[in-house]
Design a protein around this motif. Structure first.
Motif, mmCIF file in Angstrom:
data_model
loop_
_atom_site.group_PDB
_atom_site.id
_atom_site.type_symbol
_atom_site.label_atom_id
_atom_site.label_comp_id
_atom_site.label_asym_id
_atom_site.label_seq_id
_atom_site.Cartn_x
_atom_site.Cartn_y
_atom_site.Cartn_z
ATOM 1 N N GLY A 406 45.634 27.124 40.097
ATOM 2 C CA GLY A 406 46.314 27.509 41.319
ATOM 3 C C GLY A 406 46.874 28.911 41.115
ATOM 4 O O GLY A 406 47.073 29.352 39.995
ATOM 5 N N ASP A 407 47.129 29.627 42.190
ATOM 6 C CA ASP A 407 47.593 31.027 42.177
ATOM 7 C C ASP A 407 46.747 31.860 41.210
ATOM 8 O O ASP A 407 47.248 32.694 40.476
ATOM 9 N N SER A 408 45.440 31.654 41.237
ATOM 10 C CA SER A 408 44.549 32.259 40.257
ATOM 11 C C SER A 408 44.371 33.755 40.494
ATOM 12 O O SER A 408 43.962 34.176 41.582
ATOM 13 N N PRO A 409 44.631 34.595 39.474
ATOM 14 C CA PRO A 409 44.338 36.024 39.611
ATOM 15 C C PRO A 409 42.847 36.297 39.702
ATOM 16 O O PRO A 409 42.442 37.347 40.209
ATOM 17 N N ILE A 410 42.032 35.361 39.221
ATOM 18 C CA ILE A 410 40.578 35.518 39.336
ATOM 19 C C ILE A 410 40.171 35.423 40.798
ATOM 20 O O ILE A 410 39.423 36.267 41.324
ATOM 21 N N VAL A 411 40.655 34.391 41.475
ATOM 22 C CA VAL A 411 40.364 34.242 42.893
ATOM 23 C C VAL A 411 40.914 35.423 43.677
ATOM 24 O O VAL A 411 40.258 35.956 44.582
ATOM 25 N N GLN A 412 42.127 35.863 43.333
ATOM 26 C CA GLN A 412 42.729 36.991 44.047
ATOM 27 C C GLN A 412 41.899 38.257 43.874
ATOM 28 O O GLN A 412 41.763 39.061 44.811
ATOM 29 N N ALA A 413 41.350 38.461 42.686
ATOM 30 C CA ALA A 413 40.509 39.641 42.466
ATOM 31 C C ALA A 413 39.275 39.607 43.363
ATOM 32 O O ALA A 413 38.874 40.640 43.924
ATOM 33 N N VAL A 441 40.307 23.934 48.384
ATOM 34 C CA VAL A 441 41.325 24.852 48.905
ATOM 35 C C VAL A 441 40.925 26.296 48.635
ATOM 36 O O VAL A 441 40.969 27.153 49.531
ATOM 37 N N TRP A 442 40.506 26.575 47.391
ATOM 38 C CA TRP A 442 40.162 27.955 47.060
ATOM 39 C C TRP A 442 38.875 28.394 47.742
ATOM 40 O O TRP A 442 38.747 29.566 48.124
ATOM 41 N N ALA A 443 37.940 27.483 47.918
ATOM 42 C CA ALA A 443 36.697 27.845 48.612
ATOM 43 C C ALA A 443 36.995 28.306 50.032
ATOM 44 O O ALA A 443 36.444 29.307 50.512
ATOM 45 N N ARG A 444 37.869 27.610 50.695
ATOM 46 C CA ARG A 444 38.198 27.984 52.080
ATOM 47 C C ARG A 444 38.991 29.281 52.136
ATOM 48 O O ARG A 444 38.827 30.095 53.043
ATOM 49 N N LYS A 445 39.866 29.486 51.163
ATOM 50 C CA LYS A 445 40.617 30.736 51.129
ATOM 51 C C LYS A 445 39.682 31.915 50.890
ATOM 52 O O LYS A 445 39.841 32.991 51.502
ATOM 53 N N LEU A 446 38.722 31.734 50.003
ATOM 54 C CA LEU A 446 37.749 32.792 49.746
ATOM 55 C C LEU A 446 36.927 33.100 50.988
ATOM 56 O O LEU A 446 36.676 34.267 51.319
ATOM 57 N N GLU A 447 36.502 32.065 51.688
ATOM 58 C CA GLU A 447 35.704 32.262 52.898
ATOM 59 C C GLU A 447 36.470 33.054 53.950
ATOM 60 O O GLU A 447 35.917 33.940 54.615
ATOM 61 N N LYS A 448 37.750 32.734 54.096
ATOM 62 C CA LYS A 448 38.560 33.440 55.099
ATOM 63 C C LYS A 448 38.706 34.920 54.768
ATOM 64 O O LYS A 448 38.910 35.748 55.657
ATOM 65 N N ALA A 449 38.620 35.254 53.479
ATOM 66 C CA ALA A 449 38.755 36.652 53.067
ATOM 67 C C ALA A 449 37.439 37.418 53.166
ATOM 68 O O ALA A 449 37.410 38.624 52.902
#
Length: 721
Positions: A406-413, A441-449
């Motif tokens: 969660g709160d992954s800097p990898i995903v944020q990058a 959760v992260w898949a959907r956040k990535l898609e929105k970005a």
């Protein structure tokens, strides 16, 4: 939808046309040549328990190993035992890897698990708890408290606990309640003071509250009371006008393995979300009770939960020792391992003026091999992705994500890269067991970005650990690649031992481009140059390499096979190792968990040695070293030697070519297999024997401590040069 014949056409490996599988398997091997995989897994968890029982280890670390044992066993029941039971119930049972009926194996598992859980409980009550008390950390019972302490705790109970408790009665108007998996509960028998009738109630211990309640203490001493003990001594407040006759703790384990039929689902995310909801209602497979539970209460639970007597585990002491993880917050560094400080690998060190390193420039100078957690994940993998996200010359980033935090800097990058206009592809494996909800959760956040999110190939988990960064340099596109053995998870990277290779090699870049195209689209790729890729040809590639060593040995050339994996189960790989041993090849297997291979059997495996190392870090890397008559072939990657990895997952191994890196991996293997290193040795009967002291009673070398020292010494030596 990708059809199976399309799948079968791709996901290949380096050229192996010279390898004749039938010719390599022409010799006969004896029957009964494997160890049962489920029993072997229990032996692995016993090794974890032996660490908890080791008085030479710091007391809080011993408590942590007890919690790890409990957590491991929970997952084993939820997945492996549940799978066996499901196959038996549905009539789909097939013989296990040792040719036994699943019902017989289930009986063996039950018998061994009962013994291990009793040993686990005894380790807490008789060894670790007293050791903690001697060090000033007391886990008390309610009976041991003074009147003043009880009064203080009653105020806490009324203010913080009582409002969230939910007693559920069982009577004609209230059916037996649903018992969630892994929840800690109290079974309570009460008598109605008005009618004189006995009733039953269930009370769930709130999982959102701390498992241990703090008590006032003087100085550095720590005194705590289990939450369930506090609750059970104030049941009168929950049942006014009733007489509390008896109460006992119990805990239920359910089948929580996810079963997804992707071919029948147009939307994998929706299907998985529905399955996660159904998981909560999986059938019971284990009931843990305290040893003082009366027969009336037990019979009621067995009947209502539809569970067999064989699945009941009567245990002394507290249930659910996963709660010992809570002790990790206690500030007593003297009761923990001496801290290791991860270093930044020399190639990625800051400049002379302490300027931010240029990761791309460092990789252009030569391949960089990073060893976590001895070398920092944050200043290597994370820094690589963060620089790629900001670099205006980077055009595209492609990455696999199996598990991340969660709160992954990898995903944020990846999000930052997409929002800055770069092409970003994230292959998210939403079916990563027990991380499914987090990955959705992260898949959907990535898609929105604006990240292109794909979920891999139908019927296959994508387990490989890959990053491919495309950068424009002087009008030419270059590929910067990372291939790892572990997940892109900054949190687990601090406790999981893993390797990662950074390279700008054109062959690796082309291999990754082709592999990502195959995973995200309809490309069909049969050959790769520097990668070995599952599911189709990784197995054959490894068999070819093992057989090459066999043939070298028969020809009088130098030959050796060294394999480090989490699990060694696959029968074809094991048989190939047996044949290599028969030809005189020295085979060394370094395994953390399951091992179905029998070493040291005359005429079959007398040249095979199997070791296991457990310690502060979870040994997670996969290494494959082949002598090659002085021209070694060395690989690192994501694949274990299991059917699922070789047949039902997308896996990738990359060849390590730099002589310094080959030597580093060889030296690590030498250290692990040395008789002066603390480890467990596997015997031909499946028994693991711990070797941690020499003939004089002196502790043998701790490989993980030694590795940290070596990494720091290597860095200092390079800094001097």
């Amino acid at each position: 939808m990708i059809e199976q014949d399309v799948l079968d056409a791709g996901l290949g490996d380096a050229d192996d046309d010279d390898f004749d599988l039938e010719e390599a398997f022409d010799s006969q091997l004896p029957d009964h040549r494997y160890l049962d995989r489920e029993v072997s897994w229990l032996a692995f968890n016993q090794r974890v328990l032996e660490l908890a029982e080791d008085p030479a280890l710091p007391a809080l670390e011993r408590a942590n190993f007890l919690a790890i044992f409990a957590s491991n066993l929970d997952e084993f029941f939820m997945v492996r035992v549940a799978g066996l039971k499901r196959r038996i119930v549905t009539g789909l049972a097939v013989p296990t890897n040792v040719g036994r009926a699943p019902a017989d194996v289930l009986a063996d598992i039950s018998a061994e698990s009962h013994l291990l859980q009793l040993r686990h409980a005894a380790a807490w009550t008789e060894q670790v708890r007293p050791a903690l008390a001697d060090a000033g950390i007391e886990i008390l019972t309610y009976e041991a408290l003074t009147d003043d302490e009880r009064a203080t705790l009653y105020e806490y109970f009324q203010a913080q606990v009582f409002p969230v408790l939910m007693p559920l009665a069982v009577d004609p108007a209230h059916p037996f309640p649903y018992i969630s998996g892994l929840s800690l509960n109290l079974a309570i028998r009460i008598r109605n003071a008005r009618t004189g009738r006995q009733e039953f109630a269930r009370l769930k211990v709130p999982p959102m509250l701390p498992r241990f309640v703090d008590l006032p203490a003087e100085g550095s001493a720590v005194r705590r009371l289990p939450l369930e003990d506090l609750i059970s001594n104030h049941l009168d407040d929950l049942f006014p006008g009733m007489e509390v006759l008896d109460h006992h703790a119990f805990r239920l384990t359910r089948n929580e393995d996810v079963m997804i039929e992707e071919d029948e689902s147009e939307n994998l995310i929706q299907a998985l979300e529905a399955e996660l909801l159904r998981r909560r209602f999986g059938p019971p497979i284990r009931l843990e009770i305290t040893d003082d539970m009366d027969d009336v209460t037990l019979d009621l639970l067995i009947t209502e939960l539809d569970i067999t007597a064989q699945e009941v585990y009567r245990l002394p002491g507290p249930l659910d020792l996963r709660g010992l993880f809570d002790l990790s917050r206690i500030d007593r560094p003297d009761l923990r391992f001496k801290p290791h400080l991860p270093t930044t690998t020399t190639a990625f060190q800051p400049g002379d003026n302490n300027s931010r390193p240029d990761i791309f420039a460092a990789i252009r100078k030569g391949d960089v091999l990073v060893h976590h957690p001895y070398e920092s994940f944050a200043t290597s993998v994370q820094a690589f992705l963060e620089q790629a996200a900001k670099d205006p010359h980077v055009l595209a980033i492609k990455q696999t994500l199996y598990r991340t935090s969660g709160d992954s800097p990898i995903v944020q990058a990846l999000i930052d890269a997409a929002e800055s206009g770069k092409q970003v592809l994230a292959l998210v494996e939403v079916k990563a067991r027990f991380d499914e909800a987090n990955n959705i959760v992260w898949a959907r956040k990535l898609e929105k970005a604006g990240v292109h999110v794909v979920y891999g190939l139908v019927g296959l988990k994508t387990h490989c650990k890959l990053v491919n960064v495309i950068r424009e340099e002087d009008g030419v596109l270059r590929s910067y690649s990372h291939i790892g053995t572990g997940n892109y998870n900054p949190k687990t990277s601090r406790i999981y031992e893993d390797f990662g290779l950074f390279t700008v090699d054109d062959q690796v870049g082309r291999d990754l481009t082709r592999l990502f195209n195959e995973l995200s689209g309809y490309a069909i790729e049969k050959k790769f140059k520097r990668l070995l890729v599952a599911p189709l040809h990784l197995r054959k590639g490894l068999l070819r390499l093992i057989d090459k060593e066999r043939r070298n040995a028969l020809a009088g050339k130098k030959a050796r096979v060294r394999i480090k994996v989490n699990s060694m189960v696959d029968e074809q790989i094991i048989d190939a190792l047996y044949r290599a041993s028969q030809a005189g090849v020295k085979v060394e297997v370094w395994v953390r968990g399951i091992c179905s291979l029998k070493p040291g059997v005359e005429g079959m495996s007398e040249n095979i040695t199997v070791r296991s190392i457990l310690g502060r870090y979870l040994e997670h890397s996969r290494l494959f070293l082949f002598e090659g008559d002085g021209d070694p072939e060395v690989y690192i990657g994501s694949a274990d030697m299991m059917h699922r990895n070789l047949d039902r997952r997308v896996e990738a191994l990359v060849r390590v070519t730099a002589p310094a890196h080959v030597k580093e991996l060889t030296d690590l293997f030498d250290l692990a297999m040395s008789d002066s290193t603390s480890s467990w040795h596997l015997g031909p009967d499946g028994t693991w024997t711990r070797h941690n002291v020499d003939e004089h009673g002196k502790l043998l070398l701790d490989m993980q401590d030694k590795t940290m020292s070596s990494v720091q010494r290597r860095r200092r030596a390079r800094a001097v040069r």
